[in-house]
Design a protein around this motif. Structure first.
Motif, short mmCIF file in Angstrom:
data_model
loop_
_atom_site.label_atom_id
_atom_site.label_comp_id
_atom_site.label_asym_id
_atom_site.label_seq_id
_atom_site.Cartn_x
_atom_site.Cartn_y
_atom_site.Cartn_z
N UNK A 235 0.79 -1.22 0.00
CA UNK A 235 0.00 0.00 0.00
C UNK A 235 0.83 1.28 0.00
N UNK A 236 2.15 1.14 -0.06
CA UNK A 236 3.00 2.32 -0.02
C UNK A 236 3.89 2.38 -1.26
N UNK A 237 4.26 3.58 -1.65
CA UNK A 237 5.09 3.76 -2.84
C UNK A 237 6.41 3.01 -2.70
N UNK A 238 6.74 2.28 -3.74
CA UNK A 238 8.01 1.57 -3.76
C UNK A 238 8.08 0.35 -2.86
N UNK A 239 6.97 -0.07 -2.28
CA UNK A 239 6.99 -1.22 -1.37
C UNK A 239 6.90 -2.53 -2.16
N UNK A 240 7.49 -3.59 -1.58
CA UNK A 240 7.49 -4.93 -2.16
C UNK A 240 6.94 -5.86 -1.09
N UNK A 241 5.83 -6.54 -1.38
CA UNK A 241 5.20 -7.40 -0.38
C UNK A 241 4.93 -8.76 -0.98
#
Length: 450
Positions: A235-241
């Protein structure tokens, strides 16, 4: 009998000898199609080559030129090809002269009014599971390869849905792609977003260049974010989940964050066979792992979380990999910790006075307390500030290294042992003296009794 009489039907054919009337005997335009009996002309009566420049033949034409011979329309009307009397392909002219809309597949598939250069290659149906599932493109240069119930909505220019079932690219999500799967959605204004496939995956509005390669029920809500697996929420910019098969959400908590839920353990292996395994750190086969950079720290870091949400049993953070510094908050469970203590890895040796260390330990304030983030877990120990002031050990006055705490404890034990041994020697000397005095007294008493 004149040709005019023949042309007017004045003389019946039965009164004429075979070959009695030749072409020169007929007046120009004397025989019209209305005067030819239906079914009397056969293929053998005509020259097929004469039709190459006039009609399209069912067995093919020769001598054609692409610039002047074609099947199509010369006005602004669409051209349709049909199979079994139903439309199979429709070519629609648009307001842009060199761009046409191509609508294939179901006769119910459609391109929205005013759209330019749109393509539907096939798929779609008017009756599937007792419902219509048509494919529709309402964006310029949008394309749907096939499948059922797929839609590209207004102003989602140059977007593509390769196929699948009930996938949708919403308005103004330009140059976005859905590869297939079922129920995948790119929401409004998510330019350049990509969903490879899977089921129930969503890229939220304004999440430009976000990616979901597949899986189920994943969500990418930040620009340049990446979500994969099951119920991963980037849900955040540039995040990887990444979410494993567990039926629960795993969610990013800040920008530029790397989050993994892998209850079977995580192993990182380099070319030098250096590896880390989640179970080796006491994760009991489970936990959440976070890797990334944070501007709040100013240095690279690695987080390992056990638990879900805010109920984490521990949080281990690697700060500044060059210094091999590791910080930890919470409680870390493990069967054993094996820090390096090799003599060959050390230098600048200096002797320690154990009894001085003992005196400082005896004066060190020891209290009972709890960490603010763990109000229900009490501990006993010194404050890092007092420890640093007493011994000058460690990198700062906010932490106590276990190697220093162990070393101080061992030195204090040695100091206590030295103190006990010295006192023991004093007591032995006093005891020997008392024994000698007692022996003399006993001798004097025996002499008096005599």
């Amino acid at each position: 009998v004149s040709a005019a009489q023949l042309a007017a039907g004045a003389v019946a054919a039965v009164h004429l000898a075979d070959n009695a009337v030749t072409n020169p005997k007929l007046q120009n335009n004397a025989v019209t199609s209305a005067k030819v009996q239906d079914g009397t002309l056969t293929a053998a009566d005509v020259n097929p080559e004469s039709f190459n420049q006039t009609f399209w033949r069912t067995d093919g034409n020769s001598g054609t030129r692409a610039e002047s011979h074609f099947v199509g329309t010369t006005d602004d009307q669409p051209l349709e090809l049909r199979a079994n009397a139903r439309r199979a392909l429709r070519l629609e002219p648009t307001r842009t002269p060199d761009a046409v809309n191509v609508v294939g597949g179901s006769a119910l598939n459609f391109v929205g009014s005013g759209s330019v250069g749109a393509t539907i290659a096939g798929g779609g149906t008017g009756n599937f599971r007792d419902e219509p599932f048509t494919n529709g493109v309402s964006a310029n240069y949008g394309a749907i390869g096939g499948g059922l119930g797929n839609t590209i909505q207004a102003d989602a220019e140059s977007s593509v849905i390769a196929g699948g079932f009930r996938n949708s690219i919403r308005p103004q999500a330009r140059v976005s792609v859905i590869g297939g799967g079922e129920g995948n959605v790119v929401q409004t204004n998510a330019d350049g977003a990509v969903i490879g496939g899977g089921s129930g995956n969503t890229i939220l509005g304004n999440a430009d260049a976000a990616t979901i390669p597949g899986g189920a029920d994943n969500q990418a809500g930040g620009s340049y974010s990446f979500a994969a697996g099951r119920r991963a929420k980037a849900n955040h910019a540039g995040s990887f989940v990444w979410g494993d098969s567990t039926d629960a959400d795993v969610t990013s908590t800040r920008t530029n964050q790397f989050v993994i839920r892998a209850l079977g353990g995580v192993r990182l292996t380099s070319g030098t066979t250096l590896s880390w395994d989640a179970c080796a750190l006491g994760l009991d086969g489970g936990g959440n792992i976070e890797l990334g950079d944070s501007t709040s720290h100013g240095t690279p870091y690695m987080d390992f979380h056990y638990g879900v949400g805010t109920n984490q049993d521990y949080n281990v953070r690697l700060i500044n990999d060059a210094d091999r510094r590791l910080t930890c908050s919470g409680t870390l469970y493990a069967t054993a910790f094996v820090p390096s203590s090799d003599r060959n890895a050390k230098e600048n040796f200096a002797p320690v006075e154990p009894r001085e260390v003992l005196a400082k330990v005896a004066a060190l304030p020891i209290s009972r307390w709890n960490f603010k983030e763990s109000p229900n877990a009490e501990h006993v120990g010194p404050m890092a500030q007092d420890f640093h002031a007493a011994f000058g050990l460690g990198a700062d006055d906010k932490h106590i290294a276990t190697v220093d705490a162990d070393g101080v404890a061992l030195a204090a034990i040695q100091g206590l042992n030295q103190k006990l041994e010295a006192r023991s020697q004093e007591l032995e000397a006093e005891n020997a003296e008392l024994k000698a005095r007692l022996a003399r007294l006993e001798q004097m008493v025996r002499q008096l009794i005599r």
